[in-house]
Design a protein around this motif. Structure first.
Motif, PDB file in Angstrom:
ATOM      1  N   GLN A   1       2.254   7.505  -6.118  1.00  0.00           N
ATOM      2  CA  GLN A   1       1.210   8.488  -6.431  1.00  0.00           C
ATOM      3  C   GLN A   1       1.577   9.877  -5.940  1.00  0.00           C
ATOM      4  O   GLN A   1       1.145  10.876  -6.499  1.00  0.00           O
ATOM      5  CB  GLN A   1      -0.131   8.035  -5.828  1.00  0.00           C
ATOM      6  N   ALA A   2       2.417   9.934  -4.888  1.00  0.00           N
ATOM      7  CA  ALA A   2       2.842  11.224  -4.337  1.00  0.00           C
ATOM      8  C   ALA A   2       4.111  11.736  -5.025  1.00  0.00           C
ATOM      9  O   ALA A   2       4.630  12.795  -4.658  1.00  0.00           O
ATOM     10  CB  ALA A   2       3.072  11.096  -2.832  1.00  0.00           C
ATOM     11  N   GLY A   3       4.636  10.961  -5.985  1.00  0.00           N
ATOM     12  CA  GLY A   3       5.863  11.354  -6.672  1.00  0.00           C
ATOM     13  C   GLY A   3       7.090  11.259  -5.781  1.00  0.00           C
ATOM     14  O   GLY A   3       8.087  11.946  -5.997  1.00  0.00           O
TER      15      GLY A   3
ATOM     16  N   SER B   1      -1.228   5.272   5.727  1.00  0.00           N
ATOM     17  CA  SER B   1      -0.245   5.509   4.687  1.00  0.00           C
ATOM     18  C   SER B   1      -0.287   6.960   4.210  1.00  0.00           C
ATOM     19  O   SER B   1       0.749   7.616   4.044  1.00  0.00           O
ATOM     20  CB  SER B   1      -0.520   4.514   3.561  1.00  0.00           C
ATOM     21  N   ASP B   2      -1.486   7.499   4.045  1.00  0.00           N
ATOM     22  CA  ASP B   2      -1.626   8.904   3.644  1.00  0.00           C
ATOM     23  C   ASP B   2      -1.051   9.827   4.721  1.00  0.00           C
ATOM     24  O   ASP B   2      -0.343  10.792   4.422  1.00  0.00           O
ATOM     25  CB  ASP B   2      -3.103   9.252   3.402  1.00  0.00           C
ATOM     26  N   GLY B   3      -1.337   9.517   5.987  1.00  0.00           N
ATOM     27  CA  GLY B   3      -0.808  10.323   7.083  1.00  0.00           C
ATOM     28  C   GLY B   3       0.702  10.261   7.174  1.00  0.00           C
ATOM     29  O   GLY B   3       1.368  11.265   7.450  1.00  0.00           O
ATOM     30  N   LEU B   4       1.243   9.085   6.914  1.00  0.00           N
ATOM     31  CA  LEU B   4       2.703   8.913   6.960  1.00  0.00           C
ATOM     32  C   LEU B   4       3.385   9.695   5.835  1.00  0.00           C
ATOM     33  O   LEU B   4       4.434  10.311   6.031  1.00  0.00           O
ATOM     34  CB  LEU B   4       3.038   7.412   6.871  1.00  0.00           C
TER      35      LEU B   4
ATOM     36  N   VAL C   1       0.846  -1.206   0.000  1.00  0.00           N
ATOM     37  CA  VAL C   1       0.000   0.000   0.000  1.00  0.00           C
ATOM     38  C   VAL C   1       0.877   1.250   0.000  1.00  0.00           C
ATOM     39  O   VAL C   1       0.625   2.208  -0.752  1.00  0.00           O
ATOM     40  CB  VAL C   1      -0.932   0.005   1.236  1.00  0.00           C
ATOM     41  N   PHE C   2       1.912   1.235   0.837  1.00  0.00           N
ATOM     42  CA  PHE C   2       2.743   2.431   0.963  1.00  0.00           C
ATOM     43  C   PHE C   2       3.590   2.659  -0.298  1.00  0.00           C
ATOM     44  O   PHE C   2       3.815   3.806  -0.695  1.00  0.00           O
ATOM     45  CB  PHE C   2       3.644   2.318   2.203  1.00  0.00           C
TER      46      PHE C   2
END
Ligand code: 4NP
Length: 154
Positions: free
Chosen positions: A27-29, A143-146, A20-21
């Motif tokens: 996706q976050a580049g 994962s988004d928070g990390l 997932v990460f």
């Protein structure tokens, strides 16, 4: 920056977190900026692929973890990685026992980064498939928070 995800067997939760990460980083580049891996506190499943249910649940969200192989956490991991993140409090207790005194690594719960401090990702091994969906949902939130945290740290 190096992040290590830790669970008990390294066949359900932590390989899911790694998959997932990895996608969240892409996706976050940030794929080239953060190295990731996963491992288990225990050694029962060393060398094995993720549990078939974890593979299937991840694949249904477009995440391929089939090539991952389990390994056991070592003291050296606390020197090599900046973040060593456990899925539950039992994991974190075992991790702290193995952490060398000279390690600067952040050792704690993955869900501390989900805005739910102290939260645990429950072991899905002895339950049904819905447990694996629950694991994926919790890990996606963390994962988004990390990612946001690592962006601020840079
Ligand atoms: P995991 O799940 O820690 O998320 O990989 C488990 C897998 C296997 C066992 C326990 C938990 N086991 O006892 O074999």
């Amino acid at each position: 920056m190096k992040v290590l995800f830790v669970c008990l067997g390294n066949i359900c939760r932590s390989p899911t977190a790694e998959g997932v990460f990895r996608r969240a980083l892409e996706q976050a580049g940030m794929a080239g900026q953060v190295e990731i891996d996963s491992c288990g506190v225990g050694n029962w499943h060393v060398g094995k692929a993720p549990d078939a249910r974890a593979q299937q649940a991840a694949l249904s969200r477009g995440i391929d973890i089939t090539a991952l192989r389990a390994r056991q956490l070592s003291a050296q991991d606390f020197v090599d990685f900046d973040y060593v993140l456990g899925m539950d409090q039992d994991n974190v207790s075992a991790m702290r026992q193995l952490k060398p005194a000279n390690s600067q690594a952040h050792v704690g719960l993955l869900l501390d980064f989900a805005g739910t401090p102290g939260g645990e990702v429950p072991d899905p091994y002895y339950g049904g498939e819905e447990g694996f969906e629950n694991v994926l949902n919790m890990i996606e939130a963390a994962s988004d928070g990390l990612i946001q945290h690592l962006k601020r740290e840079r």
